[in-house]
Design a protein around this motif. Structure first.
Motif, mmCIF file in Angstrom:
data_model
loop_
_atom_site.group_PDB
_atom_site.id
_atom_site.type_symbol
_atom_site.label_atom_id
_atom_site.label_comp_id
_atom_site.label_asym_id
_atom_site.label_seq_id
_atom_site.Cartn_x
_atom_site.Cartn_y
_atom_site.Cartn_z
ATOM 1 N N THR A 246 -74.303 30.402 -61.442
ATOM 2 C CA THR A 246 -75.692 29.959 -61.528
ATOM 3 C C THR A 246 -76.256 29.699 -60.139
ATOM 4 N N ALA A 247 -75.446 29.096 -59.270
ATOM 5 C CA ALA A 247 -75.896 28.842 -57.905
ATOM 6 C C ALA A 247 -76.305 30.151 -57.240
ATOM 7 N N SER A 248 -75.543 31.201 -57.500
ATOM 8 C CA SER A 248 -75.843 32.490 -56.908
ATOM 9 C C SER A 248 -77.176 33.041 -57.408
ATOM 10 N N VAL A 249 -77.433 32.863 -58.708
ATOM 11 C CA VAL A 249 -78.714 33.324 -59.258
ATOM 12 C C VAL A 249 -79.871 32.562 -58.612
ATOM 13 N N ILE A 250 -79.726 31.232 -58.512
ATOM 14 C CA ILE A 250 -80.796 30.439 -57.892
ATOM 15 C C ILE A 250 -80.965 30.863 -56.436
ATOM 16 N N ALA A 251 -79.851 31.097 -55.755
ATOM 17 C CA ALA A 251 -79.923 31.526 -54.355
ATOM 18 C C ALA A 251 -80.711 32.824 -54.247
ATOM 19 N N ALA A 252 -80.441 33.761 -55.149
ATOM 20 C CA ALA A 252 -81.149 35.035 -55.107
ATOM 21 C C ALA A 252 -82.647 34.817 -55.298
ATOM 22 N N ILE A 253 -83.019 33.949 -56.235
ATOM 23 C CA ILE A 253 -84.442 33.691 -56.481
ATOM 24 C C ILE A 253 -85.090 33.091 -55.236
ATOM 25 N N LEU A 254 -84.410 32.092 -54.643
ATOM 26 C CA LEU A 254 -84.986 31.425 -53.474
ATOM 27 C C LEU A 254 -85.104 32.383 -52.297
ATOM 28 N N ILE A 255 -84.072 33.190 -52.082
ATOM 29 C CA ILE A 255 -84.118 34.117 -50.948
ATOM 30 C C ILE A 255 -85.211 35.162 -51.183
ATOM 31 N N ALA A 256 -85.345 35.617 -52.418
ATOM 32 C CA ALA A 256 -86.405 36.589 -52.716
ATOM 33 C C ALA A 256 -87.777 36.000 -52.408
ATOM 34 N N MET A 257 -87.996 34.745 -52.831
ATOM 35 C CA MET A 257 -89.280 34.089 -52.540
ATOM 36 C C MET A 257 -89.502 34.023 -51.036
ATOM 37 N N SER A 258 -88.435 33.651 -50.318
ATOM 38 C CA SER A 258 -88.534 33.461 -48.887
ATOM 39 C C SER A 258 -88.812 34.788 -48.168
ATOM 40 N N ILE A 259 -88.100 35.839 -48.570
ATOM 41 C CA ILE A 259 -88.311 37.142 -47.925
ATOM 42 C C ILE A 259 -89.721 37.640 -48.212
ATOM 43 N N ALA A 260 -90.173 37.485 -49.435
ATOM 44 C CA ALA A 260 -91.515 37.946 -49.788
ATOM 45 C C ALA A 260 -92.559 37.277 -48.910
ATOM 46 N N THR A 261 -92.468 35.938 -48.769
ATOM 47 C CA THR A 261 -93.486 35.259 -47.985
ATOM 48 C C THR A 261 -93.357 35.579 -46.502
ATOM 49 N N HIS A 262 -92.118 35.690 -46.003
ATOM 50 C CA HIS A 262 -91.969 36.013 -44.586
ATOM 51 C C HIS A 262 -92.448 37.419 -44.255
ATOM 52 N N SER A 263 -92.219 38.381 -45.164
ATOM 53 C CA SER A 263 -92.677 39.730 -44.835
ATOM 54 C C SER A 263 -94.201 39.786 -44.881
ATOM 55 N N LEU A 264 -94.796 38.910 -45.695
ATOM 56 C CA LEU A 264 -96.260 38.821 -45.687
ATOM 57 C C LEU A 264 -96.750 38.386 -44.307
ATOM 58 N N ILE A 265 -96.125 37.339 -43.765
ATOM 59 C CA ILE A 265 -96.494 36.890 -42.416
ATOM 60 C C ILE A 265 -96.332 38.025 -41.423
ATOM 61 N N ARG A 266 -95.190 38.688 -41.514
ATOM 62 C CA ARG A 266 -94.897 39.727 -40.534
ATOM 63 C C ARG A 266 -95.929 40.847 -40.603
ATOM 64 N N ARG A 267 -96.299 41.262 -41.825
ATOM 65 C CA ARG A 267 -97.296 42.324 -41.970
ATOM 66 C C ARG A 267 -98.586 41.926 -41.274
ATOM 67 N N ILE A 268 -98.973 40.662 -41.483
ATOM 68 C CA ILE A 268 -100.231 40.230 -40.912
ATOM 69 C C ILE A 268 -100.172 40.142 -39.401
ATOM 70 N N THR A 269 -99.080 39.579 -38.886
ATOM 71 C CA THR A 269 -99.024 39.426 -37.427
ATOM 72 C C THR A 269 -98.880 40.787 -36.745
#
Lengths: 274, 343, 258
Positions: A246-269
């Protein structure tokens, strides 16, 4: 002089190897734990997770708090950043420093303050009862409201700093020009300020959002077992049940959220640089 | 690199590397224990023991579930030598092959124990060192508690904290609630449904007993359910706090000392267990109101005995969940709790 | 009118951000035993008491060693990497940057758990080594980013000139480049130090028996210590961070790198 790529690679290699072996490799293995069963690879743990009412509720609460804190900090952030800009260039640096300061203070100490403030004998409840807003002190600790307040305090400075620098980059005469033309404040905000500071808003917003959804201390201390967020659920699953899947599933969800938002920043900058 | 920078770098590396070397001479015995009254326990037990064994007692603190998960994660290469667990956690650890049977012939104080404490989980996997009662602790100026059903009295609305199912006390709460409500099924559905109904009025489901001090102090709660071992903490608060004698009776449990499988310092672990069970140590610990004795020879003043769960008869009178029953049903309780209460 | 509202918002925001902190600092000055605000009486008793608590002293020292050690290590790894990427057309440069700065993207609690399970336990690493690994990975991206900013301000032809004048390339790096990015490195050190010193989630899983960092210890103590000592300790730590930052801002212009 800098043509030899091998030297470059050799210089970058230690950092690359370190992060790769000591960080990405273990994190990668952790992520596969949720996909692996003795019977082979499967997505079944994800489907189980997303059909478990408790897990769903925790996921939605995490998103709700993430978006709520982001929106609230944007509203406050604009008001504050505009005021900071108005104070003029000299004071601006001092003001900015005032918003950097809280970021340097231990989140543990900052969260601790809210226990004292939000408790039934705390200052806020004294004010609420004193002003006659309620006969009884309110139950604030261990509620979603408490977690919201704690997260907002933790991450608001990031939004203010990001909006202040966006506003600084706006041409100085835009606002006076719009005012001369007789535009109302709402019009100026939505037609002029918002489009010109959109990037700052998105950068600040993603920082606040990722910060809020991946915070641990605030939900652990101000929320407790009744107000779990994804990080506290992960900690609970691991520490109480040794439940790595379960920890692994939650980790995947959190990392996915984090990558999505960071790539948004990167696209803009990167677009800004181009 | 300038000279200053080099010096500065070297200095910081020295500080940093020095960290690993300090205290390497003396052997360390790692004790995994509940985070309750450890300062007092250091005075009454660890410090005198350290003086005898020329070793250092290092603590790894946390609630039972936390520490069991740690033992499991570090099974091949354990950090802890001696683990202090609730009886049912110890049984679970034994079934998972995380602890090993104790050779009781090596314990000089073993025969002084109450019979109830000698081999509570079978095959000498653990020796009991203390019994505790669990009841409702409450502010007597705010409410009068005479029954477990008082937990959902309107006077405690928004003023009660209850143990989470993940703690040792959680199942005990369900057990007594179920009994008070005449629940008949072993899955404690009656109690779980009641909790689901009242969960909005519960301040928090606490995961560490230590938190209760703060909750009482801040008037966040007027009542909670906890073991006697937390009583000294709460009693120190200088508030009108009482220990309930509900008409349905008290519940409670037995804590045991166990030896971790593959432990590096088994000899020291045996020595500390023997010390722990000795009449002297058990008397000191009891007089500090930390743990009630399991050693028959311990004689206490009435004033002290009243505060503790003292005597074989008292221990026998508690309503306890046998460890194997606990383990057989806990998954069902957890599922019920997660589906209805945790949400 | 709008201006007034704006300043009101600014004032309220500052109260919201810094006010709780002042209250904690104030509560620490209490002469009584209870953590309340306003404090009961005035004394320095609790600020003094903090230094007497052995476990805080031990974890403070450990946190200091950990923060200094892992930041130095992160700089030793990060500076050459930043230099390589700023100067050389390294093959797959964007990828390297992504990998080295990846620790920022992974939530720290996950990093801690992964390190514990798949590095620390299998290799049987001691607790301190585990903490250093985790914190170094966490601080490395800051080191790379801040030093990169410094390097972009330094023109490559300065180095080329030094080499033309007879310096070796290593010599040119130590005599020309390093002195010029010294401020950036100090800034990276300070940011890294504060990040590591205040870190909780990555340490959560990595601390072990007898080895705890100060923030983790405070988090545990918060639950059962209800006297003003934690308030006093929080205040002292905040003062430490704030003065480091203020001095750094004065001397180095830290905010350029944040």
């Amino acid at each position: 002089m800098f043509a030899d790529r091998r030297i470059g690679l050799a210089l970058a290699a230690p950092a690359l190897l370190f992060v790769g072996l000591a960080f990405l490799l273990p994190v990668g293995i952790l992520l596969t734990e949720g996909l692996r069963t003795p019977a082979g690879w499967t997505l079944s743990r994800f489907t189980t997770f997303f059909t478990d009412p408790l897990a769903l509720e925790v996921t939605f609460r995490t998103l709700r708090l993430g978006f709520g804190v982001t929106i609230m900090s944007a509203i406050i952030g604009y008001a504050v950043a505009l005021a900071v800009i108005e104070t003029g260039p000299g004071n601006r640096a001092r003001m900015t420093a005032l918003f950097i300061l809280p970021l340097m203070i231990s989140p543990v100490a900052r969260t601790y303050a809210w226990i004292v403030l939000l408790g039934r004998t705390g200052l806020i409840n004294k004010a609420v009862v004193g002003l006659g807003l309620s006969d009884e002190p309110l139950r604030l600790l261990f509620t979603e409201t408490a977690v919201f307040i704690g997260l907002l305090q933790l991450f608001l400075p990031l939004m203010v700093l990001s909006l202040t620098s966006a506003l600084e980059n706006m041409p100085a005469d835009v606002l006076p020009a719009a005012r001369v033309l007789g535009a109302g404040w709402l019009t100026i905000f939505f037609r002029v300020i918002l489009p010109l500071t959109r990037e700052g808003l998105i950068v600040g917003g993603t920082l606040v959002f990722t910060g809020a959804v991946t915070a641990y201390i605030t939900p652990a201390v101000l929320g407790g077992a009744k107000v779990l967020m994804l990080e506290t659920l992960l900690y609970q699953r691991v520490s109480v049940a040794n439940d790595i899947a379960t920890a692994s599933v939650i980790a995947a969800i959190l990392i996915a959220m984090s990558i999505a938002t960071h790539s948004l920043i990167r696209r803009i900058t990167t677009r800004r640089r181009a | 690199m300038t000279k200053q920078q080099a010096v500065w770098l070297a200095a910081s590396m020295t500080i940093f590397l020095g960290a690993g070397q300090a205290g390497a001479q003396q052997r360390s015995l790692v004790v995994s224990n509940f985070a309750v009254a450890q300062d007092q326990l250091r005075k009454d037990l660890y410090a005198p023991f350290e003086a005898k064994c020329n070793c250092k007692v290092v603590l790894d603190l946390g609630n039972a579930a936390d520490r069991l998960a740690k033992l499991e994660a570090r099974k091949a290469n354990p950090e802890a030598d001696l683990a202090v667990l609730a009886d049912f956690t110890a049984l679970e650890a034994a079934r998972k092959d995380l602890i090993e049977p104790i050779d009781v012939s090596k314990l000089t104080n073993f025969n002084k124990l109450y019979d109830l404490a000698k081999d509570p989980i079978g095959k000498n996997y653990g020796v009991g060192y203390t019994f505790y009662a669990t009841s409702i602790v409450y502010r007597k100026d705010k409410i009068d508690v005479t029954s477990w059903t008082d937990l959902w009295s309107p006077k405690l609305k928004n003023r009660v904290a209850l143990p989470n199912i993940t703690t040792t006390q959680g199942p005990l709460l369900l057990f007594m609630m179920n009994r008070a409500l005449n629940g008949q099924t072993p899955d404690y559905a009656t109690a779980i449904n009641k909790l689901a109904e009242m969960k909005g009025d519960v301040v928090t489901f606490y995961e560490r007993g230590a938190q209760l001090t703060q909750l009482f102090q801040q008037e966040e709660i007027y009542a909670t359910v906890t073991g006697r071992f937390n009583w000294p903490l709460v009693a120190k608060l200088n508030m009108p706090i009482a220990w309930a004698q509900p008409k349905e009776g008290l519940t409670g449990g037995l804590n045991v000392l166990t030896i971790v499988k593959n432990a590096k310092n088994k000899d020291l672990a045996y020595a500390l267990i023997d010390e722990w069970l000795s009449t002297e140590a058990q008397t000191r610990i009891a007089n500090s109101l930390v743990d009630s004795p399991a050693n028959r020879e311990v004689k206490l003043e009435p004033a002290i005995a009243d505060v503790l769960t003292y005597g074989e008869e008292t221990a026998k009178s508690l309503n306890v969940i046998p460890p194997d029953v606990m383990l057989a049903n806990r998954d069902a309780w957890l599922a019920g709790w997660n589906a209805k209460v945790a949400r | 009118m709008m201006r007034m509202l704006g300043f009101a918002a600014l004032g309220l925001a500052l109260i919201f951000l810094l006010g709780p902190f002042l209250i904690i600092a104030g509560a620490g000055f209490s002469s009584g035993d209870l953590l309340v605000f306003p404090p009961q009486g005035f004394s320095l008793r609790w600020y003094g008491a903090v230094f007497e608590i052995e476990r805080f002293r031990e974890s403070f020292v450990l946190s200091m060693q950990l923060a200094v050690g892992s930041t130095v290590l992160a700089l030793l790894l990060g500076v050459p990497a930043a230099y390589a990427m700023a100067r050389y057309q390294v093959p797959g440069g964007e990828w390297i940057r992504t990998i080295v700065t990846a620790p920022v993207i992974v939530p720290a609690i996950i990093a801690g758990l992964a390190l514990l399970r798949y590095t620390v336990i299998p290799l049987g690493l001691p607790v301190m080594a585990a903490l250093v690994l985790g914190h170094t990975a966490l601080v490395a991206p800051y080191a790379v980013r801040v030093v990169t900013v410094s390097l972009t301000h330094l023109r490559p032809d300065v180095e080329e000139a030094a080499v033309l004048l007879g310096a070796t390339r290593t010599g040119a790096f130590f005599k020309v480049v390093l002195p010029n990015i010294r401020n950036g490195m100090m800034a990276a050190f300070i940011l890294g130090f504060i990040t590591s010193f205040n870190q909780v989630p990555v340490s959560l899983f990595l601390t072990g028996p007898g080895v705890t960092t100060l923030p983790i210890d405070m988090l545990a103590a918060m639950e059962f210590v209800y006297d003003p000592s934690i308030a006093a300790l929080s205040t002292l730590l905040a003062l430490m961070s704030v003065s480091i930052v203020l001095i750094a801002e004065r001397v180095l212009g830290l905010s350029r790198y944040v």
